[in-house]
Design an enzyme around this catalytic site. Structure first.
Site, PDB file in Angstrom:
ATOM      1  NE  ARG A 169      -0.575  10.988  -1.513  1.00  0.00           N
ATOM      2  CZ  ARG A 169       0.182  11.723  -0.683  1.00  0.00           C
ATOM      3  NH1 ARG A 169      -0.244  12.880  -0.205  1.00  0.00           N
ATOM      4  NH2 ARG A 169       1.382  11.317  -0.362  1.00  0.00           N
ATOM      5  CB  SER A 218       0.174   4.592  -4.164  1.00  0.00           C
ATOM      6  OG  SER A 218       1.543   4.602  -3.861  1.00  0.00           O
ATOM      7  CD  GLU A 288      -2.489   7.867  -3.524  1.00  0.00           C
ATOM      8  OE1 GLU A 288      -2.148   7.256  -2.477  1.00  0.00           O
ATOM      9  OE2 GLU A 288      -1.698   8.537  -4.210  1.00  0.00           O
TER      10      GLU A 288
END
Ligand SMILES: Cc1cc2nc3c(=O)[nH]c(=O)nc-3n(C[C@H](O)[C@H](O)[C@H](O)COP(=O)(O)OP(=O)(O)OC[C@H]3O[C@@H](n4cnc5c(N)ncnc54)[C@H](O)[C@@H]3O)c2cc1C
Length: 296
Positions: A169, A218, A288
């Protein structure tokens, strides 16, 4: 403002655009300027025309973005009109504004495997590159070999995925640059098998995620060897509500907006989670979701 006249010829330019309308979390104040270039050449011509000190925010689908209630004092560049997809043998090239679900579908239609997970990620390719998006054991960097970016001065540059140091990520894009397209090397497989994998992934998603309410996917990255959702649940925070934002009782790593949530409600929940998980487990959860603070 003289510069606005030249830019208006290159795309749609508006002022005071509500970011709540452009993010899947449906929160956030006004962007001072909002620009949607007609194509990548128009983007290249327009970029140097904006005042040098005006901050720029590239935007895809806004599915990983939390914008402050005070808005964004700069120009949001919406890549939505730059969305071609091209396939040559096993090489797929797509522009930044192409929906990842559409890219996955195109690959499947050509019997190409490697991007099935994109069927379940609600962003555009530019955001997918910037985030090194992934799911179900696949991620963008597995098959992406080349990314074209455009700098603030309008100059283009081609970088390999190695040069972008893509990790979980995270992608190290040069500061101020905008992704305009990327190429992937895929492998051949039966179309039916690829489509079946995509259906299975979508079904799993619909059973485990609160997809009926505004959210940003998320909220936290999974710490090494752990699941953020499990830590949040173990900390007793599943279902916790602040204002009109709530830690989902379907999936504890999701925050949902009950309709009128503010960015501040969501931020307060993020901070509460970080403090509680740190206190109880000595683990620092890293967001995130990209948080765009006020005055950026
Ligand atoms: C229901 C749901 C499920 C999700 N599931 C997943 C998942 O399984 N896996 C996963 O990885 N993510 C997931 N996400 C998060 C999100 O979809 C991904 O991070 C996606 O890659 C973001 O794409 P976007 O176009 O929405 O980016 P945006 O939210 O618009 O932008 C995200 C960041 O990328 C930057 N950016 C956007 N476009 C460009 C560009 N052209 N050039 C440079 N920078 C750019 C933005 O400035 C911002 O910092 C999910 C989100 C939701 C709402």
């Amino acid at each position: 403002m003289i510069w606005t006249q030249d830019i208006q010829a290159l795309g749609e330019l508006s002022q005071q655009e509500p970011m709540a309308a452009h993010t899947t979390m449906a929160v956030g104040g006004m962007a001072s300027w909002y620009f949607k270039p007609y194509d990548k050449h128009a983007l290249g011509e327009a970029l140097p025309l904006f005042p040098h000190d005006m901050p720029i925010l590239p935007l895809g689908r806004g599915s990983n973005l939390l914008v402050s209630d005070l808005g964004f004092h700069g120009v949001v560049i919406d890549l939505g009109l730059i969305h071609n997809i091209h396939i040559d043998e096993t090489k797929l090239t797509a522009e930044a504004g192409a929906r990842m679900s559409k890219i996955a579908q195109s690959a499947a239609n050509h019997g190409l495997s490697g991007l099935e997970f994109m069927a379940t990620v609600p962003g555009d390719l530019g955001g997918g590159i910037a985030m090194n998006a992934g799911a179900f054991g696949q991620q963008v960097s597995d098959t992406c070999h080349e990314v074209n970016i455009i700098h603030r001065d309008g100059k283009e540059e081609t970088l390999s995925s190695q040069q972008l140091h893509m990790t979980y990520r995270h992608t190290q894009l040069p500061s101020g640059s905008i992704v305009i397209n990327a190429s992937f090397t895929l492998t051949r497989d039966e179309q039916d098998a690829i489509r079946q994998r995509m259906r299975d992934m979508r079904q799993q998603r619909s059973q485990t995620q609160p997809l009926a309410m505004p959210n940003c996917g998320s909220v936290f990255k999974n710490p090494e060897g752990q699941h953020a959702a499990q830590l949040i649940e173990a900390a007793g925070l599943k279902g916790k509500r602040i204002g009109n934002a709530q830690i989902s009782d379907t999936h504890a790593n999701f925050i949902v907006n009950h309709g009128q949530a503010s960015s501040q409600d969501v931020l307060a929940l993020i901070q509460l989670v970080q403090q509680t998980v740190w206190k109880q487990f000595n683990i620092q959860l890293e967001p995130e979701v990209r948080i765009l603070e006020a005055m950026q």
